[in-house]
Design a protein around this motif. Structure first.
Motif, PDB file in Angstrom:
ATOM      1  N   GLU A  43       0.915  12.729  25.227  1.00 34.79           N
ATOM      2  CA  GLU A  43       0.049  11.598  25.560  1.00 34.79           C
ATOM      3  C   GLU A  43       0.821  10.550  26.356  1.00 34.79           C
ATOM      4  OE1 GLU A  43      -2.985   8.992  22.913  1.00 34.79           O
ATOM      5  OE2 GLU A  43      -0.856   8.599  22.533  1.00 34.79           O
ATOM      6  N   LYS A  44       2.045  10.293  25.944  1.00 37.49           N
ATOM      7  CA  LYS A  44       2.897   9.318  26.645  1.00 37.49           C
ATOM      8  C   LYS A  44       3.154   9.758  28.079  1.00 37.49           C
ATOM      9  CE  LYS A  44       7.374   6.952  26.253  1.00 37.49           C
ATOM     10  NZ  LYS A  44       8.616   6.821  25.445  1.00 37.49           N
ATOM     11  N   GLU A  45       3.421  11.060  28.270  1.00 35.87           N
ATOM     12  CA  GLU A  45       3.654  11.590  29.616  1.00 35.87           C
ATOM     13  C   GLU A  45       2.402  11.437  30.471  1.00 35.87           C
ATOM     14  OE1 GLU A  45       4.863  15.618  29.130  1.00 35.87           O
ATOM     15  OE2 GLU A  45       6.794  15.125  28.196  1.00 35.87           O
ATOM     16  N   HIS A  46       1.245  11.710  29.869  1.00 39.30           N
ATOM     17  CA  HIS A  46      -0.020  11.612  30.594  1.00 39.30           C
ATOM     18  C   HIS A  46      -0.280  10.177  31.035  1.00 39.30           C
ATOM     19  CE1 HIS A  46      -4.272  12.372  31.534  1.00 39.30           C
ATOM     20  NE2 HIS A  46      -4.523  11.235  30.908  1.00 39.30           N
ATOM     21  N   VAL A  47      -0.104   9.234  30.137  1.00 35.07           N
ATOM     22  CA  VAL A  47      -0.365   7.824  30.446  1.00 35.07           C
ATOM     23  C   VAL A  47       0.590   7.341  31.540  1.00 35.07           C
ATOM     24  CG1 VAL A  47      -0.282   5.466  29.542  1.00 35.07           C
ATOM     25  CG2 VAL A  47      -1.324   7.290  28.183  1.00 35.07           C
ATOM     26  N   LYS A  48       1.856   7.729  31.456  1.00 34.26           N
ATOM     27  CA  LYS A  48       2.834   7.317  32.476  1.00 34.26           C
ATOM     28  C   LYS A  48       2.445   7.853  33.846  1.00 34.26           C
ATOM     29  CE  LYS A  48       7.716   7.455  33.765  1.00 34.26           C
ATOM     30  NZ  LYS A  48       7.385   7.822  35.166  1.00 34.26           N
ATOM     31  N   PHE A  49       2.037   9.130  33.894  1.00 37.34           N
ATOM     32  CA  PHE A  49       1.644   9.724  35.170  1.00 37.34           C
ATOM     33  C   PHE A  49       0.422   9.014  35.739  1.00 37.34           C
ATOM     34  CE2 PHE A  49      -1.034  12.772  37.495  1.00 37.34           C
ATOM     35  CZ  PHE A  49      -0.165  13.110  38.525  1.00 37.34           C
ATOM     36  N   GLN A  50      -0.577   8.761  34.891  1.00 35.34           N
ATOM     37  CA  GLN A  50      -1.789   8.089  35.337  1.00 35.34           C
ATOM     38  C   GLN A  50      -1.494   6.683  35.833  1.00 35.34           C
ATOM     39  OE1 GLN A  50      -5.027   9.219  35.471  1.00 35.34           O
ATOM     40  NE2 GLN A  50      -4.308  11.259  34.972  1.00 35.34           N
ATOM     41  N   ARG A  51      -0.605   5.991  35.144  1.00 33.60           N
ATOM     42  CA  ARG A  51      -0.252   4.631  35.566  1.00 33.60           C
ATOM     43  C   ARG A  51       0.483   4.659  36.905  1.00 33.60           C
ATOM     44  NH1 ARG A  51       2.107   3.059  31.335  1.00 33.60           N
ATOM     45  NH2 ARG A  51       0.601   1.567  30.468  1.00 33.60           N
ATOM     46  N   ASP A  52       1.391   5.611  37.074  1.00 35.01           N
ATOM     47  CA  ASP A  52       2.132   5.723  38.339  1.00 35.01           C
ATOM     48  C   ASP A  52       1.185   5.983  39.504  1.00 35.01           C
ATOM     49  OD1 ASP A  52       4.482   5.305  36.989  1.00 35.01           O
ATOM     50  OD2 ASP A  52       5.072   7.417  36.948  1.00 35.01           O
ATOM     51  N   VAL A  53       0.217   6.870  39.283  1.00 36.18           N
ATOM     52  CA  VAL A  53      -0.769   7.158  40.336  1.00 36.18           C
ATOM     53  C   VAL A  53      -1.610   5.919  40.626  1.00 36.18           C
ATOM     54  CG1 VAL A  53      -2.839   8.503  40.891  1.00 36.18           C
ATOM     55  CG2 VAL A  53      -0.876   9.627  39.817  1.00 36.18           C
ATOM     56  N   GLU A 120      -8.943   9.914  27.779  1.00 40.03           N
ATOM     57  CA  GLU A 120      -9.042  11.034  28.719  1.00 40.03           C
ATOM     58  C   GLU A 120      -8.134  12.176  28.270  1.00 40.03           C
ATOM     59  OE1 GLU A 120      -8.948  11.279  33.485  1.00 40.03           O
ATOM     60  OE2 GLU A 120      -6.997  10.831  32.595  1.00 40.03           O
ATOM     61  N   PHE A 121      -6.924  11.841  27.835  1.00 39.92           N
ATOM     62  CA  PHE A 121      -6.004  12.866  27.359  1.00 39.92           C
ATOM     63  C   PHE A 121      -6.583  13.592  26.153  1.00 39.92           C
ATOM     64  CE2 PHE A 121      -2.597  14.159  24.450  1.00 39.92           C
ATOM     65  CZ  PHE A 121      -1.898  15.023  25.269  1.00 39.92           C
ATOM     66  N   LYS A 122      -7.165  12.834  25.230  1.00 38.81           N
ATOM     67  CA  LYS A 122      -7.772  13.421  24.031  1.00 38.81           C
ATOM     68  C   LYS A 122      -8.910  14.370  24.415  1.00 38.81           C
ATOM     69  CE  LYS A 122      -9.963  12.006  19.646  1.00 38.81           C
ATOM     70  NZ  LYS A 122     -11.290  12.616  19.860  1.00 38.81           N
ATOM     71  N   SER A 123      -9.764  13.942  25.336  1.00 34.82           N
ATOM     72  CA  SER A 123     -10.888  14.779  25.770  1.00 34.82           C
ATOM     73  C   SER A 123     -10.405  16.038  26.474  1.00 34.82           C
ATOM     74  CB  SER A 123     -11.809  13.981  26.706  1.00 34.82           C
ATOM     75  OG  SER A 123     -12.358  12.861  26.031  1.00 34.82           O
ATOM     76  N   ASN A 124      -9.389  15.883  27.324  1.00 34.16           N
ATOM     77  CA  ASN A 124      -8.829  17.033  28.033  1.00 34.16           C
ATOM     78  C   ASN A 124      -8.245  18.055  27.071  1.00 34.16           C
ATOM     79  OD1 ASN A 124      -9.504  15.850  30.457  1.00 34.16           O
ATOM     80  ND2 ASN A 124      -7.436  15.159  30.941  1.00 34.16           N
ATOM     81  N   LEU A 125      -7.594  17.571  26.023  1.00 38.42           N
ATOM     82  CA  LEU A 125      -6.990  18.472  25.051  1.00 38.42           C
ATOM     83  C   LEU A 125      -8.069  19.223  24.274  1.00 38.42           C
ATOM     84  CD1 LEU A 125      -4.425  19.537  23.667  1.00 38.42           C
ATOM     85  CD2 LEU A 125      -4.629  17.650  22.035  1.00 38.42           C
ATOM     86  N   GLU A 126      -9.122  18.525  23.904  1.00 39.32           N
ATOM     87  CA  GLU A 126     -10.229  19.173  23.183  1.00 39.32           C
ATOM     88  C   GLU A 126     -10.849  20.270  24.039  1.00 39.32           C
ATOM     89  OE1 GLU A 126     -12.756  15.907  22.267  1.00 39.32           O
ATOM     90  OE2 GLU A 126     -11.579  15.246  20.527  1.00 39.32           O
ATOM     91  N   TRP A 127     -11.056  19.976  25.338  1.00 39.40           N
ATOM     92  CA  TRP A 127     -11.598  20.982  26.254  1.00 39.40           C
ATOM     93  C   TRP A 127     -10.643  22.156  26.387  1.00 39.40           C
ATOM     94  CZ3 TRP A 127      -9.662  23.098  30.718  1.00 39.40           C
ATOM     95  CH2 TRP A 127     -10.546  23.910  31.443  1.00 39.40           C
ATOM     96  N   SER A 128      -9.348  21.867  26.487  1.00 37.84           N
ATOM     97  CA  SER A 128      -8.344  22.916  26.645  1.00 37.84           C
ATOM     98  C   SER A 128      -8.305  23.836  25.432  1.00 37.84           C
ATOM     99  CB  SER A 128      -6.964  22.291  26.876  1.00 37.84           C
ATOM    100  OG  SER A 128      -5.983  23.284  27.067  1.00 37.84           O
ATOM    101  N   CYS A 129      -8.429  23.266  24.248  1.00 32.34           N
ATOM    102  CA  CYS A 129      -8.445  24.079  23.023  1.00 32.34           C
ATOM    103  C   CYS A 129      -9.609  25.066  23.055  1.00 32.34           C
ATOM    104  CB  CYS A 129      -8.557  23.183  21.791  1.00 32.34           C
ATOM    105  SG  CYS A 129      -7.051  22.261  21.395  1.00 32.34           S
ATOM    106  N   ILE A 147      -4.023  26.294  17.629  1.00 31.53           N
ATOM    107  CA  ILE A 147      -4.459  26.281  19.023  1.00 31.53           C
ATOM    108  C   ILE A 147      -4.207  24.922  19.660  1.00 31.53           C
ATOM    109  CG2 ILE A 147      -6.835  25.558  18.547  1.00 31.53           C
ATOM    110  CD1 ILE A 147      -5.660  28.172  21.169  1.00 31.53           C
ATOM    111  N   ARG A 148      -4.143  23.860  18.852  1.00 35.35           N
ATOM    112  CA  ARG A 148      -3.875  22.521  19.390  1.00 35.35           C
ATOM    113  C   ARG A 148      -2.465  22.429  19.944  1.00 35.35           C
ATOM    114  NH1 ARG A 148      -4.816  18.887  14.316  1.00 35.35           N
ATOM    115  NH2 ARG A 148      -3.351  20.489  13.588  1.00 35.35           N
TER     116      ARG A 148
END
Length: 287
Positions: A43-53, A120-129, A147-148
């Motif tokens: 989650e931390k990696e995702h937030v950092k990437f989104q903030r950088d973009v 968004e990260f939480k939703s993406n993970l649920e979809w990925s599962c 599976i998580r």
């Protein structure tokens, strides 16, 4: 579609099942503490990437104006570049205007929405599962303890080996179908100008007009062509799955028939759809 079917396309997405995965000894069993720790890390990696973009200033795009460009073949060859091999790019007024609009939006943007990024990260993970369960063969699914954790990118050594093995099987099957498709298309006596022009990969359909002829128009900005209109002369729709406007062109198969052509088209968007048209002639042009 006879070769490049929806099933073939899905197979293409499953030739690198092991990419992005890492072996983790803790993935052998259900471990809630491990899952929560890995979740926070990703989650931390995702937030950092989104903030950088979010914080990328579009002013860098203006630097293209006046840039010296080198012909692709000369750049690739590595040969000495002469003045004849270069050109100066002059940005069109409408492109500059678009960039200036992006700059204005950037300067007035609200603070980065960290909470929204986490959701968004939480939703993406649920979809990925859910997607992983459907995507993977049962034999591999049965080896996954949580599976998580798998959806976060971690698995056991045994699962990694099975993912690589299945990827090779999928790749071989995908290549075989692709080979059959290429051979079938080369065997069709299609005029070269039509064969070379009917390529709209990643172009978005903006309009479909059906009258005595059938016309499809495209937004080609995401594609590899400037041709943005295809006209089917004296058409007959053989198969149509839903409305293709707003969807983007993936692949096509073109065949000769007794009085013209039969074009199979595969589109993607919210869901994949197929369109098959028979016609007397095909005209492709740029408006």
């Amino acid at each position: 579609m006879k070769h490049l079917t929806k099933e073939w396309y899905e197979l293409c997405q499953q030739t690198h099942l092991h990419f992005g995965m890492r072996v983790h000894s803790g993935a052998q069993q259900m471990d809630e503490e491990l899952y929560l720790r890995l979740y926070k890390r990703k989650e931390k990696e995702h937030v950092k990437f989104q903030r950088d973009v979010y914080n990328v200033d579009p002013r860098f795009m203006l630097e293209q104006d006046g840039a010296v460009l080198v012909r692709a073949e000369k750049f690739i060859s590595g040969d000495e570049v002469s003045e004849e091999d270069t050109m100066v790019y002059h940005m069109p007024a409408e492109e500059r205007e678009h960039i200036e609009k992006l700059i204005a939006d950037y300067d007035s943007r609200p603070p980065f929405d960290e909470l929204g990024s986490k959701q968004e990260f939480k939703s993406n993970l649920e979809w990925s599962c859910q997607n992983k369960v459907v995507q993977l063969p049962k034999e591999i699914n049965d080896l996954i303890a949580d599976i998580r954790v798998f959806a976060l990118g971690y698995c056991t050594k045994e699962v990694m080996q099975q993912l690589k093995k299945q990827s090779k099987i999928n790749e071989a099957q995908m290549q075989l179908i692709s080979k059959e498709y290429r051979e079938a298309q080369l065997a069709e006596p299609i005029p070269e100008h039509i064969r070379n022009q009917v390529h709209f990969h990643d172009c978005t359909v903006t309009e479909l007009v059906s009258d005595s002829d059938l016309v499809i128009r495209f937004d080609t900005r995401g594609g590899f062509t400037n041709l943005n209109k295809i006209t089917f002369i004296a058409p007959e729709i053989i198969k149509q799955e839903g409305n293709i406007v707003g969807r983007y062109w993936l692949y096509q198969e073109l065949y000769c028939i007794e009085n013209g052509y039969e074009l199979h088209m595969l589109f993607d968007g919210e869901e994949m759809s197929e369109l098959i048209i028979q016609c007397q002639d095909i005209v492709v042009e740029e408006e």
